[in-house]
Design an enzyme around this catalytic site. Structure first.
Site, PDB file in Angstrom:
ATOM      1  N   ARG A 237      -5.932   6.978  -6.097  1.00 17.75           N
ATOM      2  CA  ARG A 237      -4.710   7.540  -6.665  1.00 17.75           C
ATOM      3  C   ARG A 237      -5.107   8.852  -7.344  1.00 17.75           C
ATOM      4  O   ARG A 237      -6.171   8.937  -7.964  1.00 17.75           O
ATOM      5  CB  ARG A 237      -4.086   6.591  -7.690  1.00 17.75           C
ATOM      6  CG  ARG A 237      -3.339   5.405  -7.089  1.00 17.75           C
ATOM      7  CD  ARG A 237      -2.103   5.836  -6.282  1.00 17.75           C
ATOM      8  NE  ARG A 237      -1.375   4.695  -5.739  1.00 17.75           N
ATOM      9  CZ  ARG A 237      -1.588   4.177  -4.528  1.00 17.75           C
ATOM     10  NH1 ARG A 237      -2.516   4.683  -3.727  1.00 17.75           N
ATOM     11  NH2 ARG A 237      -0.861   3.150  -4.103  1.00 17.75           N
ATOM     12  N   GLU A 266       2.011  13.841  -6.976  1.00 17.15           N
ATOM     13  CA  GLU A 266       2.473  13.938  -5.589  1.00 17.15           C
ATOM     14  C   GLU A 266       3.976  14.148  -5.537  1.00 17.15           C
ATOM     15  O   GLU A 266       4.682  13.522  -6.322  1.00 17.15           O
ATOM     16  CB  GLU A 266       2.096  12.668  -4.818  1.00 17.15           C
ATOM     17  CG  GLU A 266       0.625  12.641  -4.490  1.00 17.15           C
ATOM     18  CD  GLU A 266       0.175  11.335  -3.838  1.00 17.15           C
ATOM     19  OE1 GLU A 266       1.001  10.634  -3.235  1.00 17.15           O
ATOM     20  OE2 GLU A 266      -1.017  11.040  -3.942  1.00 17.15           O
ATOM     21  N   HIS A 284      -1.841  11.913   1.641  1.00 21.51           N
ATOM     22  CA  HIS A 284      -1.813  10.465   1.342  1.00 21.51           C
ATOM     23  C   HIS A 284      -1.620   9.639   2.625  1.00 21.51           C
ATOM     24  O   HIS A 284      -0.645   8.887   2.751  1.00 21.51           O
ATOM     25  CB  HIS A 284      -0.725  10.147   0.298  1.00 21.51           C
ATOM     26  CG  HIS A 284      -1.001   8.874  -0.456  1.00 21.51           C
ATOM     27  ND1 HIS A 284      -0.627   8.655  -1.750  1.00 21.51           N
ATOM     28  CD2 HIS A 284      -1.633   7.736  -0.074  1.00 21.51           C
ATOM     29  CE1 HIS A 284      -0.995   7.446  -2.145  1.00 21.51           C
ATOM     30  NE2 HIS A 284      -1.611   6.855  -1.140  1.00 21.51           N
TER      31      HIS A 284
HETATM   32  C1  GLV Z   1      -1.634   3.306  -0.389  1.00 18.82           C
HETATM   33  O1  GLV Z   1      -2.031   4.225  -1.061  1.00 18.82           O
HETATM   34  C2  GLV Z   1      -1.499   1.973  -0.873  1.00 18.82           C
HETATM   35  O2  GLV Z   1      -1.713   1.715  -2.061  1.00 18.82           O
HETATM   36  O3  GLV Z   1      -1.135   1.126  -0.056  1.00 18.82           O
HETATM   37  C1  GLV Z   2      -5.141   3.396   0.308  1.00 20.20           C
HETATM   38  O1  GLV Z   2      -5.065   2.849  -0.771  1.00 20.20           O
HETATM   39  C2  GLV Z   2      -4.508   4.663   0.660  1.00 20.20           C
HETATM   40  O2  GLV Z   2      -4.725   5.618  -0.066  1.00 20.20           O
HETATM   41  O3  GLV Z   2      -3.742   4.704   1.637  1.00 20.20           O
END
Ligand code: GLV
Ligand code: GLV
Length: 327
Positions: A237, A266, A284
């Site tokens: 994150r 974001e 992302h």
């Molecule tokens: C993506 O970032 C997730 O948390 O699934």
């Molecule tokens: C996983 O957590 C992603 O960032 O998609």
């Protein structure tokens, strides 16, 4: 009466179809970030919100949606939801674990290889027709094989990343995770202090959830400890990294480079990052494979079905809420 679900965004159909018979499903077909007012307006008569990680389900939303019984997050991370407020109101929160570990780990390696071997930079070079012939000193990068990989957070994603480094690239694996049981690794990986990880890694990959303990885990102080030749990879994150400090270190070339898939605010990011050659930025998408995104929709739907059929959903996040219910 069928329980009502608000799905805040179009997700792969397979999950949605699982819900259509037994639930009254309203699907938002607007393709963008949903405002809080919209979310409240649409969800106040619903029993379930099927939310994305970009939907802010905070105290206000939870308080104003008085019929709400469940929030099924289409993500592994759930920092977008006020878990305490949900638990207090007896609202079940679920996520989609074990759907994206491998897909995300593959992507971490795509970023590691791309940033270390300057793939994006050299692709731009080709497109701008600058290639004048092979040169012994052109686009020199860093080797990935045999390098030291520092994994911050040995959860199910971190472990998959470590495994790829160890088996695929003969990397020395070090990791920092206070709650991880070393006997469950199955290959050579050394638990080290956070300080040692920062100082010894050639590549640092962040695979932790965002919470109070991980906010700005990497800031100026930590960047200072990294090798000048090291790279930082963040697919977790955005707020885990102090983006402003990272920008400064990249600009002044005090670390070799970074690859970011996530950002502090974001969809925005600190202005200037886009001008640097030593960073790769992706929107992302670490979990964005067709198979995984479909699996996430199935998991998010199954969590809802399980809860309404009286089973404990396998993606249950706030376990206290069920204890309350069962008594
Ligand atoms: C993506 O970032 C997730 O948390 O699934
Ligand atoms: C996983 O957590 C992603 O960032 O998609």
């Amino acid at each position: 009466m069928k329980p009502k679900i608000y799905i805040t965004h179009k997700i792969p159909e397979k999950g949605i179809n699982m819900l259509k018979n037994d639930f009254d499903v309203e699907l938002n077909d607007y393709n963008g970030i949903v405002s809080k007012n919209h979310l409240i307006e649409k969800s106040k008569d619903k029993q379930v919100i099927l939310s994305l990680l970009s939907d802010v389900v905070d105290f206000e939303v939870i308080t104003k949606c008085k019929s709400l019984k469940m929030i099924s997050n289409y993500a592994v991370g759930y920092n977008n939801i006020d878990i305490n407020a949900a638990t207090e109101k007896g609202i079940v929160v679920t996520n989609t674990p074990r759907t994206l570990d491998e897909t995300t780990a593959d992507f971490v390696f795509a970023l590691i290889l791309s940033v270390a071997r300057r793939i994006v930079e050299s692709d731009k070079f080709m497109r701008s027709k600058k290639f004048k012939g092979w040169g012994p000193m052109e686009f020199l990068g860093q080797d990935v094989y045999n390098a030291t990989l520092g994994v911050v957070g040995m959860g199910s994603i971190g472990k998959e990343v470590a495994k790829r480094g160890y088996y695929g690239f003969s990397m020395d694996i070090i990791y920092y995770d206070r709650s991880f049981d070393p006997s469950s690794v199955g290959f050579k990986a050394n638990s080290v202090s956070f300080d040692t990880l920062l100082k010894e890694s050639d590549f640092i990959t962040l695979n932790v959830p965002l919470n109070q303990g991980t906010f700005h885990l990497i800031g100026e102080k930590e960047l200072k400890k990294m090798k000048k030749t090291a790279y930082l990879i963040n697919t977790s994150r955005g707020p885990v990294v102090d983006e402003k400090a990272l920008y400064k270190f990249l600009k002044e070339k005090r670390i070799a480079g970074a690859a970011l898939d996530v950002y502090e605010n974001e969809p925005d990011f600190i202005s200037g990052l886009e001008t640097l050659d030593n960073i790769i930025m992706t929107p992302h998408i670490a979990s964005a494979s067709k198979k995984t995104r479909e699996l996430m929709s199935v998991k998010a739907a199954q969590n809802i079905i399980d809860y309404f059929e009286g089973r404990i959903p396998s993606g249950l996040v706030n376990k206290d809420v069920i204890k309350l219910e069962i008594g």
